[in-house]
Design an enzyme around this catalytic site. Sequence first.
Site, PDB file in Angstrom:
ATOM      1  NE  ARG A 226      34.277  37.718  42.592  1.00 29.87           N
ATOM      2  CZ  ARG A 226      35.563  37.939  42.284  1.00 29.87           C
ATOM      3  NH1 ARG A 226      35.877  38.564  41.172  1.00 29.87           N
ATOM      4  NH2 ARG A 226      36.518  37.517  43.081  1.00 29.87           N
ATOM      5  CG  HIS A 274      37.565  35.963  36.636  1.00 30.02           C
ATOM      6  ND1 HIS A 274      36.612  35.581  37.551  1.00 30.02           N
ATOM      7  CD2 HIS A 274      38.378  36.831  37.301  1.00 30.02           C
ATOM      8  CE1 HIS A 274      36.845  36.179  38.707  1.00 30.02           C
ATOM      9  NE2 HIS A 274      37.913  36.945  38.577  1.00 30.02           N
TER      10      HIS A 274
HETATM   11  N1  LIG Z   1      37.947  40.458  37.434  1.00 31.58           N
HETATM   12  C1  LIG Z   1      39.056  40.358  38.134  1.00 31.58           C
HETATM   13  O1  LIG Z   1      40.067  39.886  37.639  1.00 31.58           O
HETATM   14  C2  LIG Z   1      39.071  40.857  39.554  1.00 31.58           C
HETATM   15  C3  LIG Z   1      40.293  40.968  40.219  1.00 31.58           C
HETATM   16  C4  LIG Z   1      40.297  41.480  41.506  1.00 31.58           C
HETATM   17  C5  LIG Z   1      39.121  41.873  42.120  1.00 31.58           C
HETATM   18  N2  LIG Z   1      37.937  41.755  41.446  1.00 31.58           N
HETATM   19  C6  LIG Z   1      36.670  42.192  42.071  1.00 31.58           C
HETATM   20  O2  LIG Z   1      36.784  43.554  42.444  1.00 31.58           O
HETATM   21  C7  LIG Z   1      36.108  43.737  43.694  1.00 31.58           C
HETATM   22  C8  LIG Z   1      36.586  44.995  44.372  1.00 31.58           C
HETATM   23  O3  LIG Z   1      37.910  44.795  44.882  1.00 31.58           O
HETATM   24  P1  LIG Z   1      38.565  45.865  45.884  1.00 31.58           P
HETATM   25  O4  LIG Z   1      39.862  45.307  46.315  1.00 31.58           O
HETATM   26  O5  LIG Z   1      38.510  47.223  45.282  1.00 31.58           O
HETATM   27  O6  LIG Z   1      37.512  45.778  47.088  1.00 31.58           O
HETATM   28  P2  LIG Z   1      37.306  46.814  48.278  1.00 31.58           P
HETATM   29  O7  LIG Z   1      38.558  47.585  48.519  1.00 31.58           O
HETATM   30  O8  LIG Z   1      36.706  46.030  49.389  1.00 31.58           O
HETATM   31  O9  LIG Z   1      36.232  47.856  47.709  1.00 31.58           O
HETATM   32  C9  LIG Z   1      34.882  47.561  47.584  1.00 31.58           C
HETATM   33  C10 LIG Z   1      34.133  48.861  47.329  1.00 31.58           C
HETATM   34  O10 LIG Z   1      32.748  48.550  47.132  1.00 31.58           O
HETATM   35  C11 LIG Z   1      31.982  49.377  48.003  1.00 31.58           C
HETATM   36  N3  LIG Z   1      30.747  48.692  48.408  1.00 31.58           N
HETATM   37  C12 LIG Z   1      30.624  47.482  48.983  1.00 31.58           C
HETATM   38  N4  LIG Z   1      29.328  47.210  49.230  1.00 31.58           N
HETATM   39  C13 LIG Z   1      28.623  48.261  48.796  1.00 31.58           C
HETATM   40  C14 LIG Z   1      27.248  48.585  48.784  1.00 31.58           C
HETATM   41  N5  LIG Z   1      26.325  47.740  49.279  1.00 31.58           N
HETATM   42  N6  LIG Z   1      26.873  49.781  48.273  1.00 31.58           N
HETATM   43  C15 LIG Z   1      27.800  50.641  47.784  1.00 31.58           C
HETATM   44  N7  LIG Z   1      29.128  50.404  47.758  1.00 31.58           N
HETATM   45  C16 LIG Z   1      29.526  49.223  48.270  1.00 31.58           C
HETATM   46  C17 LIG Z   1      32.866  49.635  49.204  1.00 31.58           C
HETATM   47  O11 LIG Z   1      32.409  50.759  49.924  1.00 31.58           O
HETATM   48  P3  LIG Z   1      33.235  51.306  51.204  1.00 31.58           P
HETATM   49  O12 LIG Z   1      34.507  51.888  50.634  1.00 31.58           O
HETATM   50  O13 LIG Z   1      32.346  52.321  51.781  1.00 31.58           O
HETATM   51  O14 LIG Z   1      33.499  50.114  52.079  1.00 31.58           O
HETATM   52  C18 LIG Z   1      34.211  49.834  48.505  1.00 31.58           C
HETATM   53  O15 LIG Z   1      34.341  51.145  48.050  1.00 31.58           O
HETATM   54  C19 LIG Z   1      36.435  42.436  44.437  1.00 31.58           C
HETATM   55  O16 LIG Z   1      35.492  42.204  45.477  1.00 31.58           O
HETATM   56  C20 LIG Z   1      36.334  41.421  43.349  1.00 31.58           C
HETATM   57  O17 LIG Z   1      34.993  40.973  43.268  1.00 31.58           O
HETATM   58  C21 LIG Z   1      37.895  41.249  40.190  1.00 31.58           C
END
Ligand SMILES: NC(=O)c1ccc[n+]([C@@H]2O[C@H](COP(=O)([O-])OP(=O)(O)OC[C@H]3O[C@@H](n4cnc5c(N)ncnc54)[C@H](OP(=O)(O)O)[C@@H]3O)[C@@H](O)[C@H]2O)c1
Length: 311
Positions: A226, A274
Amino acid sequence: MPINVLFAAHEKRWAQYEAPLRTALDDIGVDYSLATDMPPAEVDYIVYAPNSPVQDFTPYTRLKAVLNLWAGVEDAVGNPTLKVPYARMVDDEGLTQGMVEWVTGHTLRHHLGMDAHIMNPDHKWVPDAPPVSADRPVGILGLGELGSACGQAIARLGFPVSGWARSQKQIGGITCHTGTDGLRAVLSQSQILILLLPSTPATENTLNAETLAMLPKGAFIINPGRGPLIDDDALLVALDSGHIAHATLDVFRVEPLPQDHPFWAHPRVTVTPHIASETRAPSASRAIAENIRRGEAGEPFLHLVDRDAGY
Ligand SMILES: NC(=O)c1ccc[n+]([C@@H]2O[C@H](COP(=O)([O-])OP(=O)(O)OC[C@H]3O[C@@H](n4cnc5c(N)ncnc54)[C@H](OP(=O)(O)O)[C@@H]3O)[C@@H](O)[C@H]2O)c1
């Protein structure tokens, strides 16, 4: 009585999703009604895009869950009227696979120095071979659904991979860290850094002047997470000084990225609109239907958002 499923997203999504959602709901064997408009007090589930016109959930008095169409939930997680379980999208076959491909592609582009050969207008012959992957440490911030899958795919190509999350993890092929010291440990060794954190108050400006300085000179940054994860001005300073060799950015604080934003013209920045990965309607519909099946069977929903953590 049928369960009523409201599809609340922009019109073009309905065209993509109506048929796959009907197929997936037929497959779970429930009696349902699916539409883009129905009396709020009769709605059981909302299939939801946070930018849809539905912003006040108060009239949805019998709502059982809101099922997000994509992974990021920052635009709805703080909505005080959204009080029922709220699930984000986890779609292994579509969203996760797409992200693995996009991240792996851009990692290899920077690792192999492809730009120098693809864009070589002066026909320079510079026979510097790239290092092998074992000599190119990669870091991943965020080890959730997407970060762990990308990290494992990159590790399978031979790159040493370290990663950072909020909680301690054990993931094959990835050396996992947490906390401030863990962030420093990951940054200090990452020649290529990938950002797959969610956008929350705690993750804003994770990359700022201080943390950018922790990266090795000449590091590459890839951000499909993001926009607010990076302090734009600090990144521009680090790019101008050459401390950061290149930033490939798919997400921005304001989207579409304004035409006058310095990222567009910067020679060390690649802007992609994006598109790193998208939810794919057939597999995402199956994920949504599975959560509806669970709701109807009294089983716990999958992939619920933690409202306190904001993701
Ligand atoms: N560009 C695109 O097309 C696209 C598409 C899809 C998603 N995305 C982005 O990708 C992000 C991740 O997706 P996901 O499904 O992998 O999410 P997720 O499964 O919720 O994973 C988020 C990760 O970030 C870690 N995290 C959150 N807050 C943190 C902090 N304060 N300090 C350290 N680590 C932290 C979490 O730690 P824990 O494991 O300990 O909870 C987890 O490992 C989405 O939120 C979205 O913004 C972008």
